[in-house]
Motif scaffolding. Structure first.
Motif, PDB file in Angstrom:
ATOM      1  N   PHE A  43       0.848  -1.186   0.000  1.00 24.88           N
ATOM      2  CA  PHE A  43       0.000   0.000   0.000  1.00 24.88           C
ATOM      3  C   PHE A  43       0.891   1.246   0.000  1.00 24.88           C
ATOM      4  CE2 PHE A  43      -2.112  -3.393   2.373  1.00 24.88           C
ATOM      5  CZ  PHE A  43      -3.290  -3.522   1.660  1.00 24.88           C
ATOM      6  N   VAL A  44       0.645   2.160  -0.924  1.00 28.84           N
ATOM      7  CA  VAL A  44       1.383   3.412  -0.955  1.00 28.84           C
ATOM      8  C   VAL A  44       0.369   4.548  -0.879  1.00 28.84           C
ATOM      9  CG1 VAL A  44       1.475   3.371  -3.497  1.00 28.84           C
ATOM     10  CG2 VAL A  44       3.057   4.818  -2.202  1.00 28.84           C
ATOM     11  N   LEU A  85       0.751  -3.404  -6.310  1.00 24.12           N
ATOM     12  CA  LEU A  85       0.582  -2.073  -5.733  1.00 24.12           C
ATOM     13  C   LEU A  85      -0.873  -1.669  -5.593  1.00 24.12           C
ATOM     14  CD1 LEU A  85       3.297   0.173  -7.405  1.00 24.12           C
ATOM     15  CD2 LEU A  85       3.379  -1.033  -5.224  1.00 24.12           C
ATOM     16  N   PHE A  86      -1.209  -1.105  -4.425  1.00 26.49           N
ATOM     17  CA  PHE A  86      -2.494  -0.476  -4.154  1.00 26.49           C
ATOM     18  C   PHE A  86      -2.216   0.971  -3.765  1.00 26.49           C
ATOM     19  CE2 PHE A  86      -3.065  -4.955  -3.337  1.00 26.49           C
ATOM     20  CZ  PHE A  86      -4.328  -5.239  -3.839  1.00 26.49           C
ATOM     21  N   GLY A  87      -2.942   1.909  -4.359  1.00 24.47           N
ATOM     22  CA  GLY A  87      -2.703   3.311  -4.084  1.00 24.47           C
ATOM     23  C   GLY A  87      -3.820   3.963  -3.294  1.00 24.47           C
ATOM     24  N   ILE A  88      -3.442   4.923  -2.455  1.00 20.64           N
ATOM     25  CA  ILE A  88      -4.404   5.678  -1.648  1.00 20.64           C
ATOM     26  C   ILE A  88      -4.161   7.149  -1.926  1.00 20.64           C
ATOM     27  CG2 ILE A  88      -5.289   6.103   0.674  1.00 20.64           C
ATOM     28  CD1 ILE A  88      -3.585   3.450   1.393  1.00 20.64           C
ATOM     29  N   GLU A 215      -9.198  -0.928   6.157  1.00 23.07           N
ATOM     30  CA  GLU A 215      -8.390   0.069   6.855  1.00 23.07           C
ATOM     31  C   GLU A 215      -7.124   0.382   6.063  1.00 23.07           C
ATOM     32  OE1 GLU A 215      -5.503   0.590  10.776  1.00 23.07           O
ATOM     33  OE2 GLU A 215      -6.722  -1.236  10.579  1.00 23.07           O
ATOM     34  N   ALA A 216      -6.483  -0.661   5.542  1.00 21.09           N
ATOM     35  CA  ALA A 216      -5.205  -0.484   4.858  1.00 21.09           C
ATOM     36  C   ALA A 216      -5.337   0.368   3.604  1.00 21.09           C
ATOM     37  CB  ALA A 216      -4.623  -1.852   4.505  1.00 21.09           C
ATOM     38  N   ALA A 217      -6.391   0.115   2.812  1.00 17.41           N
ATOM     39  CA  ALA A 217      -6.557   0.798   1.534  1.00 17.41           C
ATOM     40  C   ALA A 217      -7.509   1.983   1.604  1.00 17.41           C
ATOM     41  CB  ALA A 217      -7.057  -0.191   0.485  1.00 17.41           C
ATOM     42  N   GLU A 218      -8.147   2.183   2.754  1.00 16.47           N
ATOM     43  CA  GLU A 218      -9.083   3.294   2.950  1.00 16.47           C
ATOM     44  C   GLU A 218     -10.130   3.336   1.830  1.00 16.47           C
ATOM     45  OE1 GLU A 218      -7.102   6.999   3.694  1.00 16.47           O
ATOM     46  OE2 GLU A 218      -5.641   6.085   5.057  1.00 16.47           O
TER      47      GLU A 218
END
Length: 332
Positions: A43-44, A85-88, A215-218
């Motif tokens: 997660f970034v 990759l997962f982006g926030i 929670e991690a990726a909102e």
């Protein structure tokens, strides 16, 4: 004994002979997990100056650009096969416009990783809109609150092209929209990226085990849930149909998610799929083992390796797991 005869019986047959000592057990093991079978989800988050711990996933963080590069290098050194990759983003809107912005959080991170790890590892990008929309659903909404499937396909095709342009070696659509693989394949080809493979979340269930990921990726839905597009946990034939449809539309790999409670689905998909099969060891699985280990109720490292082995035994050729770097070190 004839060819049709059953195995010898006790005392001639003693299966325990091959269980005497770890070296002999390793020699005859039917299933092996290798570091290169593992994919690390990461997660970034845009705008961070320090990594932020994810309370429901001990040991995991929302990364800064710098900490993401460092973690990616550690994964390479451990022998991990891939990153997901997962982006926030800092800003969200109804259509998730940051998802295909050339300067969006994932596109920036992809360029960072291209410079940091190059071809040393397969860098993949999750392709969805739930982290980018202000309502938390996986595509633009109709007036009645349902996701507009066909408008979402247009957004996915654009996101795929942006991710490929930024350096994604693989794009991984996870929204479970009808026709998403075909739309993405067409979008990639038209944008000049016919070589970029698609890892389709082909059988993704509406599961309670995604809790910590929210929670991690909102990206939790602001209303309702995702059962209108993710699969019913009661169904398995539906998964085989979804896999067949995705392969027909051009999927190069397919995924089952979650994994541990769906190993029967993994096995059936592996038996029928003409393309490689991945499975996702999701956040809830991770959190349960970490919590039980913290209480001293089980051996943490053995639990990690045993569950990964169960994925491979069921037929998964790649496993997405938050323990990828640690597990790769243990396996080596």
């Amino acid at each position: 004994m004839t060819a049709a005869s059953h195995d010898a019986e006790f005392p001639v047959a003693r299966p325990r002979r091959l269980r005497r000592g770890p070296a002999l057990r390793r020699l005859v093991a039917e299933t092996r997990v290798l570091p290169e079978n593992l994919i690390l989800p990461m997660f970034v988050k845009e705008g961070l100056t320090e990594p932020v711990a994810i309370s429901s996933m001990p040991g995991q963080v929302q990364h800064t650009r710098d900490s993401l590069r460092k973690a990616a290098r550690e994964a390479v050194e451990a022998g991990v096969g891939g990153l997901m990759l997962f982006g926030i983003p800092e800003h969200k809107d109804a259509v998730g416009s940051q998802a295909d912005d050339p300067d969006g959080v994932v596109q920036v991170a992809l360029r960072d990783l291209a410079a940091e790890v190059g071809d040393d590892i397969v860098v993949m990008a999750d392709l969805c809109l739930c982290e980018y929309t202000d309502h938390g659903h996986c595509g633009p909404l109709e007036q009645d609150g349902h996701v507009n499937n066909d408008l979402t396909l247009e957004r996915y095709a654009s996101i795929a092209a942006a991710q490929a342009e930024a350096g994604a070696a693989v794009v991984a659509p996870s929204g479970m929209m009808d026709g998403q693989v075909g739309a993405i394949r067409d979008g990639l080809d038209r944008a000049g990226f016919p070589h970029v493979p698609i890892l389709a979340y082909a059988a993704k269930y509406a599961s309670v085990f995604y809790g910590p990921f929210r929670e991690a990726a909102e990206g939790a839905p602001q209303f309702g849930d995702r059962s209108g597009y993710q699969q019913d946990p009661a169904n398995v034939r539906e998964s085989l149909r979804e896999v067949a449809l995705d392969v027909a539309e051009g999927a190069d790999m397919v995924m089952v998610k979650p994994g541990l409670a769906y190993l029967d689905v993994v096995a059936k998909v592996a038996e029928s799929s003409p393309v490689p099969v991945s499975a996702y060891q999701v956040s809830g699985e991770y959190a349960m083992i970490e919590a039980a280990a913290e209480k001293g109720w089980l051996d943490r490292e053995r639990a990690i390796l045993e569950t990964l082995t169960s994925y491979r035994r069921a037929g998964a050729e790649q496993i997405l797991t938050y323990w990828a770097t640690e597990a790769a070190r243990l396996l080596r």
